[in-house]
Design an enzyme around this catalytic site. Structure first.
Site, PDB file in Angstrom:
ATOM      1  CG  HIS A  40      -2.915  -7.477 112.655  1.00  0.00           C
ATOM      2  ND1 HIS A  40      -2.144  -7.580 113.788  1.00  0.00           N
ATOM      3  CD2 HIS A  40      -3.644  -6.336 112.803  1.00  0.00           C
ATOM      4  CE1 HIS A  40      -2.369  -6.552 114.586  1.00  0.00           C
ATOM      5  NE2 HIS A  40      -3.299  -5.785 114.014  1.00  0.00           N
ATOM      6  CG  HIS A  73      -5.174  -9.225 116.527  1.00  0.00           C
ATOM      7  ND1 HIS A  73      -5.196  -8.723 115.253  1.00  0.00           N
ATOM      8  CD2 HIS A  73      -5.738  -8.278 117.312  1.00  0.00           C
ATOM      9  CE1 HIS A  73      -5.752  -7.522 115.266  1.00  0.00           C
ATOM     10  NE2 HIS A  73      -6.090  -7.225 116.499  1.00  0.00           N
ATOM     11  CB  CYS A 105     -12.246   6.676 122.546  1.00  0.00           C
ATOM     12  SG  CYS A 105     -11.371   5.860 121.186  1.00  0.00           S
ATOM     13  CB  CYS A 124     -10.610   2.844 123.837  1.00  0.00           C
ATOM     14  SG  CYS A 124      -9.051   3.559 123.343  1.00  0.00           S
ATOM     15  CB  CYS A 151      -8.515   8.391 121.361  1.00  0.00           C
ATOM     16  SG  CYS A 151      -7.735   6.885 121.963  1.00  0.00           S
ATOM     17  CE  LYS A 196      -2.392   1.193 116.606  1.00  0.00           C
ATOM     18  NZ  LYS A 196      -3.452   2.013 117.069  1.00  0.00           N
ATOM     19  CE  LYS A 235      -9.948  -2.814 106.376  1.00  0.00           C
ATOM     20  NZ  LYS A 235     -11.320  -3.086 106.821  1.00  0.00           N
TER      21      LYS A 235
HETATM   22  N1  MSP Z   1     -11.927  -7.224 122.233  1.00  0.00           N
HETATM   23  C1  MSP Z   1     -10.915  -6.694 123.062  1.00  0.00           C
HETATM   24  C2  MSP Z   1     -10.441  -7.715 124.078  1.00  0.00           C
HETATM   25  C3  MSP Z   1     -11.511  -8.260 124.972  1.00  0.00           C
HETATM   26  S1  MSP Z   1     -10.858  -9.470 126.051  1.00  0.00           S
HETATM   27  C4  MSP Z   1     -12.085  -9.787 127.093  1.00  0.00           C
HETATM   28  C5  MSP Z   1      -9.715  -6.277 122.201  1.00  0.00           C
HETATM   29  N2  MSP Z   1      -9.651  -6.819 120.988  1.00  0.00           N
HETATM   30  S2  MSP Z   1      -8.510  -6.516 119.901  1.00  0.00           S
HETATM   31  O1  MSP Z   1      -8.887  -7.253 118.732  1.00  0.00           O
HETATM   32  O2  MSP Z   1      -8.341  -5.098 119.750  1.00  0.00           O
HETATM   33  O3  MSP Z   1      -7.178  -7.070 120.504  1.00  0.00           O
HETATM   34  C6  MSP Z   1      -7.051  -8.433 120.866  1.00  0.00           C
HETATM   35  C7  MSP Z   1      -5.683  -8.698 121.463  1.00  0.00           C
HETATM   36  O4  MSP Z   1      -4.669  -8.516 120.465  1.00  0.00           O
HETATM   37  C8  MSP Z   1      -5.333  -7.757 122.617  1.00  0.00           C
HETATM   38  O5  MSP Z   1      -4.717  -8.456 123.663  1.00  0.00           O
HETATM   39  C9  MSP Z   1      -4.354  -6.786 121.978  1.00  0.00           C
HETATM   40  O6  MSP Z   1      -3.443  -6.233 122.882  1.00  0.00           O
HETATM   41  C10 MSP Z   1      -3.638  -7.715 120.997  1.00  0.00           C
HETATM   42  N3  MSP Z   1      -2.968  -6.994 119.924  1.00  0.00           N
HETATM   43  C11 MSP Z   1      -3.532  -6.198 118.967  1.00  0.00           C
HETATM   44  N4  MSP Z   1      -2.537  -5.698 118.180  1.00  0.00           N
HETATM   45  C12 MSP Z   1      -1.341  -6.148 118.604  1.00  0.00           C
HETATM   46  C13 MSP Z   1      -0.004  -6.008 118.178  1.00  0.00           C
HETATM   47  N5  MSP Z   1       0.335  -5.256 117.145  1.00  0.00           N
HETATM   48  N6  MSP Z   1       0.951  -6.696 118.851  1.00  0.00           N
HETATM   49  C14 MSP Z   1       0.664  -7.538 119.893  1.00  0.00           C
HETATM   50  N7  MSP Z   1      -0.584  -7.677 120.328  1.00  0.00           N
HETATM   51  C15 MSP Z   1      -1.601  -6.953 119.752  1.00  0.00           C
HETATM   52  O7  MSP Z   1      -8.887  -5.529 122.673  1.00  0.00           O
END
Ligand code: MSP
Length: 479
Positions: free
Chosen positions: A25, A28, A135, A138, A153, A303, A306
């Site tokens: 989304h 990310h 968890c 995480c 968590c 936040k 989904k």
């Molecule tokens: N798979 C792990 C990362 C492994 S790196 C070796 C992970 N994946 S994630 O899909 O949960 O998140 C990917 C990235 O998107 C992370 O840096 C996370 O902080 C970022 N974000 C997820 N949601 C976000 C927001 N709402 N806002 C900004 N960044 C966000 O963690």
């Protein structure tokens, strides 16, 4: 030359790799746009061949496995599907990655198992029994103090915390506590922004215990096996972090000559600042130069998730507002240091004020006056503008401040037009003199906009880098 801008020969820029449990989304996507603008900027300084920009998907582990099960698909098929949809999303944002890595790629699987095996041989990984709260959101063991009063968590209140007792391989994390402290305290720009550094030091204050870096296969069936012990699966974070090394090594970019920059969200800074360096130290491999941790995007104070039903896909925004409007909005107003609350209303306000009125209007005014004048404006050299005061904040990755500087240049240009009133100048030589300055300046701005809003930059360049300048369709039609 600005300080820190070219102390190494090459530069590697990475984003976190996204879990393949669901399509990305805008939260990310923010990280991709941020890293992309920095990669595009550095390509101008280091040369295209000396910059490598990496992104991708993190496909192993429980999170992805359970998501596939819920959709009644095989996990291979499911993660392939999500990974390719993610790639479409980031392509819609014009992200100029050099490789889109998947942790299921054969070269990565091989590298992750090799590194694990090497650490095992060196004695930094050993086998023992473990009991703790896990968890699955995480993908991490928690201590009781990490959990809420009801033992949930805080980040994943909908997921059950499991009490696990199992045989695992452990990483000698505790042995590296002092090395980590010294690294974080002494290495310039190792953790940015600055305030995040203290967070990591505070975490270290609690002391480090060795952590499990494998799970039994009968519990986590989806992942990379420990080569010398097929009953164990490499912990998903150990596996995922190695992706940076897998890709960089092949390009001869995991070395002291390369500046290595990881962009991550604040929630995963700990893995990058405390676990990844220990994995590397234990293998005597070079460390990253900077881990930049941005904040989170929230929607109306909530936040993005989904389960809350408030997910916005980047491609939907792009369809409605155009790729550069989306890039500009997030680069200028995204969570570069702190969390931000965004809204469609705010995006539209910024679009109208900064893009339709600001940039679009100035470009249209100058093009119209240049066309009417009938004068010829010989194009200038394209090379000189990358290291100038406007770009100074990029050495600390503050693209928002760089954009602020560029928009200040636009305001000054507008002021120049208003004060000199080219439309009222009759003397041809004087008119040429005034308009040339304005054309020169808009050309310069069009060039420096390239890392941030590449398509728009190219459109302006095509319009202005010629002798005869013509009026064209508005860059950003008013909403
Ligand atoms: N798979 C792990 C990362 C492994 S790196 C070796 C992970 N994946 S994630 O899909 O949960 O998140 C990917 C990235 O998107 C992370 O840096 C996370 O902080 C970022 N974000 C997820 N949601 C976000 C927001 N709402 N806002 C900004 N960044 C966000 O963690």
């Amino acid at each position: 030359m600005l300080k820190n801008d070219k102390e190494k020969e090459k530069i590697l820029i990475t984003t976190a790799i996204d879990y393949a449990n669901d399509v990305i989304h805008i939260g990310h996507a923010y990280e991709k746009i941020l890293a992309d603008s920095v990669a595009r900027y550095y390509r101008k300084i280091y040369g295209k061949e000396n910059v490598y920009f990496l992104t991708g998907t993190d496909e192993h582990g429980t999170t992805n496995y359970l998501a596939a099960k819920e959709e009644n698909m095989s996990v291979e098929e499911y993660t392939r599907k999500i990974s390719s949809l993610d790639r479409k999303e980031i392509d819609a944002l014009n992200i100029s990655y050099d490789r889109f890595i998947r942790t299921t790629d054969p070269d990565h699987v091989k590298t992750a198992s090799n590194l694990f095996e090497k650490a095992l041989e060196r004695g930094d990984i050993y086998k023992a029994e473990y009991e703790g709260f896990y968890c699955e959101g995480c993908e991490e063991y928690k201590t009781l103090s990490d959990l809420d009063e009801d033992k949930k968590c805080p980040q994943h209140p909908n997921k059950q915390i499991r009490l696990l007792k199992e045989e695992n391989y452990f990483l000698r994390w505790s042995a590296y506590e002092n090395a980590l402290r010294e690294l974080i305290e002494k290495k310039d720009d190792f953790i940015l922004p600055e305030n995040k550094k203290n967070e990591m030091l505070a975490f270290l204050e609690q002391g480090l215990n060795d952590i499990p870096v494998s799970r039994p296969k009968y519990k986590v069936p989806w992942g990379i096996s420990v080569p010398s012990d097929e009953e164990q699966i490499i912990y998903v974070w150990y596996d995922a972090l190695v992706n940076y090394y897998t890709a960089a090594k092949q390009k001869d970019m995991w070395n002291e000559k390369t500046k290595i920059i990881h962009f991550v969200g604040k929630d995963i800074l700990r893995f990058h600042a405390l676990l990844w360096p220990v994995m590397l130290l234990s293998l005597e491999l070079p460390l990253p130069d900077t881990i930049y941790a941005h904040g989170f995007i929230n929607l109306k104070g909530k936040k993005i998730s989904k389960s809350l039903g408030n997910v916005i896909r980047p491609s939907d925004l792009v369809k409605k507002y155009g790729v550069d409007a989306v890039r500009y909005y997030f680069l200028k107003h995204g969570p570069i240091t702190e969390d931000v609350d965004i809204s469609i209303k705010h995006l539209e306000e910024v679009y109208n004020a900064d893009l339709a009125n600001g940039l679009g209007n100035t470009v249209a005014r100058i093009a119209k006056m240049a066309e009417r004048s009938g004068l010829s404006f010989e194009p200038q050299e394209k090379e000189f503008v990358w290291q100038a005061p406007w770009s100074a904040p990029i050495s600390k990755f503050r693209v928002d401040l760089a954009l602020q500087n560029i928009w200040r240049m636009l305001t000054d240009l507008d002021k120049h037009i208003n004060e000199n009133e080219p439309w009222a100048i009759e003397d041809q030589e004087e008119l040429k003199n005034v308009l040339s300055k304005e054309v020169y300046q808009i050309r310069k701005i069009s060039l420096i906009l390239e890392p941030f809003i590449p398509s728009t930059s190219r459109r302006i360049q095509e319009q202005f880098f010629k002798d005869r300048i013509r009026s064209e369709e508005p860059l950003f039609p008013k909403l």
